[in-house]
Design a protein around this motif. Structure first.
Motif, short mmCIF file in Angstrom:
data_model
loop_
_atom_site.label_atom_id
_atom_site.label_comp_id
_atom_site.label_asym_id
_atom_site.label_seq_id
_atom_site.Cartn_x
_atom_site.Cartn_y
_atom_site.Cartn_z
N ALA A 36 -9.10 6.32 9.90
CA ALA A 36 -7.84 5.66 9.56
C ALA A 36 -7.96 4.14 9.51
CB ALA A 36 -6.76 6.04 10.57
N ASN A 38 -9.38 2.11 7.51
CA ASN A 38 -9.14 1.55 6.18
C ASN A 38 -7.89 2.10 5.51
OD1 ASN A 38 -11.51 0.01 6.31
ND2 ASN A 38 -12.74 1.74 5.61
N THR A 39 -7.57 3.35 5.76
CA THR A 39 -6.48 4.01 5.04
C THR A 39 -5.12 3.84 5.71
OG1 THR A 39 -6.71 6.10 6.23
CG2 THR A 39 -8.08 5.80 4.25
N GLN A 40 -5.10 3.60 7.03
CA GLN A 40 -3.86 3.55 7.80
C GLN A 40 -3.13 4.89 7.75
OE1 GLN A 40 -2.96 0.37 9.56
NE2 GLN A 40 -5.13 0.48 9.14
N ARG A 41 -3.90 5.97 7.54
CA ARG A 41 -3.34 7.33 7.48
C ARG A 41 -4.04 8.19 8.53
NH1 ARG A 41 -1.32 8.79 1.70
NH2 ARG A 41 -1.52 10.83 2.62
N GLU A 96 -1.82 14.80 8.46
CA GLU A 96 -2.13 13.40 8.22
C GLU A 96 -0.82 12.64 8.05
OE1 GLU A 96 -3.93 11.41 4.41
OE2 GLU A 96 -5.60 12.14 5.65
N ASP A 98 1.43 10.02 6.43
CA ASP A 98 1.40 9.47 5.07
C ASP A 98 1.50 7.94 5.10
OD1 ASP A 98 4.13 8.68 5.19
OD2 ASP A 98 4.82 10.38 4.01
N GLY A 99 1.41 7.32 3.95
CA GLY A 99 1.42 5.87 3.84
C GLY A 99 2.71 5.21 4.31
#
Length: 168
Positions: A36, A38-41, A96, A98-99
Motif C-alpha cells: 500500500a 505507493n497505492t494507498q489501497r 482492499e 478503495d481510493g
C-alpha cells in the motif's frame, strides 16, 4: 504495527454495503501493508468466525500475518489449533480499501453484523472500535447495547492492566 487502533467511530453504510474506514485506522492499515506504500489501497483482513461473536474482528496485513504465526505455533492437529484455524483463518476475508477510503462489506461480514436482506436500503450504521492491534466492526445498535451491558461492573479498568502478561 506502527500505531495502535484507538477510539470509536460511527460510519454510515450505504445501500451498496460500502463504508468508509476512519482516517486514523486507514493510516495504520497503510503503514502495515508494504503493497500500500505507493497505492494507498491497503488490504484489510476481516474475521467473521466464532458463533458467539456479534462483531467482525479486523486486522491489518501485518496483524493478520502475526495472528497466523500465533496459530501456526500451536500444536498441529490439536482441537484448539483446528478451531482457531477454522474460526480465525477459514472464516475470514481479505478486502482492499478503495481510493476513497471505503470498503464494500462482503456478504459473510454483512450477515455477521446483522445486516440482512434489504436492511441497508434505508441506510445502516457501523461502529468501529479500536483494540490496539486490531479493531472490531459492529452494527451500531449492537455495539451500543454491548457497551450498556459491560459498563455496569464498578471496576476501574486501570486495575486490570498488567494482571495478565503475554508470554512469548
Amino acid at each position: 504495527m506502527a500505531e495502535a487502533f484507538r477510539g470509536e467511530f460511527y460510519q454510515k453504510v450505504d445501500g451498496k454495503a460500502r463504508v468508509s474506514i476512519p482516517a486514523a485506522f486507514r493510516a495504520i492499515l497503510i503503514a502495515d501493508d508494504p503493497l500500500a506504500a505507493n497505492t494507498q489501497r491497503p488490504r484489510l483482513y476481516m474475521v467473521y468466525g466464532g458463533k458467539t461473536r456479534n462483531f467482525v474482528e479486523c486486522y491489518s496485513k501485518l496483524g493478520a500475518d502475526r495472528l497466523a504465526e500465533d496459530i501456526e505455533s500451536m500444536e498441529l492437529g490439536s482441537k484448539e489449533r483446528t478451531r482457531a484455524e477454522r474460526d480465525l483463518i477459514s472464516r475470514s476475508v481479505m478486502v482492499e480499501v478503495d481510493g476513497e477510503g471505503r470498503i464494500v462489506l462482503p456478504p459473510q461480514v454483512r450477515e455477521k453484523m446483522g445486516f440482512h436482506g434489504d436492511d441497508l436500503a434505508g441506510g445502516g450504521e457501523a461502529a468501529f472500535a479500536g483494540f490496539t492491534n486490531r479493531f472490531r466492526l459492529y452494527r451500531r445498535e449492537v455495539y451500543e447495547a454491548e457497551l450498556a451491558e459491560d459498563d455496569d461492573d464498578d471496576v476501574d479498568p486501570l486495575t486490570l492492566v498488567g494482571r495478565h502478561k503475554r508470554t512469548g
